[in-house]
Every structure is written in structure tokens, then in C-alpha cells.
Scaffold this motif. Structure first.
Motif: not given
Length: 125
Positions: A51, A98-102, A105-106, A111-113
Motif C-alpha cells: 500500500t 490500483s485505487e482499491n482500498r480493500d 482484493y489485492y 483489482t489492478y487498473d
């Protein structure tokens, strides 16, 4: 977001390599950075993630204790230090953001944009 991976190469069993992933663009929106690999004939799989703000790290069981992921905010760079390399580590390694904060899902590819091009790592026996 643009990502550029580098650092791959040919190394003998037990050797080490350090991969780098430099990213630019909407860097403020990159919450997590991940490394994935694709071995011959296999699907892309999770290796490690970090992160961006807190520096929390996540590893696949197969690399835990051998690989280390880190980030350098000043250089907008994520590193993957790979030690005790084995022939099974031979793969094309790619970095993603990724912008995902959960964190649940890493470890998932979707998950990765944004992705950088891969860098080949070959470990000879």
C-alpha cells in the motif's frame, strides 16, 4: 497512470535480482502497487503488493521469506527484491496499480487498473 518495469535478467539458482517499477501520471490515485508473474503455460499470479501510504505488504506463500516489496515515494518507484531464486520463479513479472482500498482484493489480477510491460526473469538450474 503509466508504469515501467525493469530489472529482469538471467540468474542462477540461489541468486538475487531486484525489479523496479516506475510510475507516473495520476500517482495520487494509486493506493496499492502489486507485482504479478506469468510462468510459461500458466495464468498470471499474485506475487506481492504494497500500500502506497502505509507501506503495508502482502506476499504469496510461494515467495514469503524470499522476496521483499518496497516503495520509494520520492522516486515514484516500487521495488521487488528477489532472493534465493529458484527455477520455478522463472516468469514474466509485471507491476500494476490500483485505487482499491480493500486489501481483500489485492491478490486478484482484476483489482489492478493499470499495468506496465513485463520484464523477463529466468532462473537457471
Amino acid at each position: 497512470v503509466q508504469l515501467q518495469a525493469s530489472g529482469g535478467g538471467l540468474v542462477q539458482t540461489g541468486g538475487s535480482l531486484t525489479l523496479s517499477c516506475v510510475f507516473s501520471g495520476r500517482t495520487f490515485s494509486s493506493i496499492v502497487m502489486g507485482w504479478f508473474r506469468q510462468r510459461p503455460g500458466k495464468e498470471r499470479e499474485f506475487v506481492a503488493a504494497v500500500t502506497w501510504n502505509a507501506g503495508r505488504t502482502f506476499y504469496a506463500d510461494s515467495v514469503k521469506g524470499r522476496f521483499a516489496i518496497s516503495r520509494d515515494s520520492a522516486k515514484n518507484t516500487v521495488y521487488l527484491q528477489m532472493n534465493s531464486l529458484e527455477p520455478e520463479d522463472t516468469a514474466v513479472y509485471s507491476c500494476g496499480s490500483s485505487e482499491n482500498r480493500d486489501e481483500y482484493y489485492y491478490r486478484l489480477v482484476y483489482t489492478y487498473d493499470f499495468w506496465g510491460q513485463g520484464t523477463q526473469v529466468t532462473v537457471s538450474s
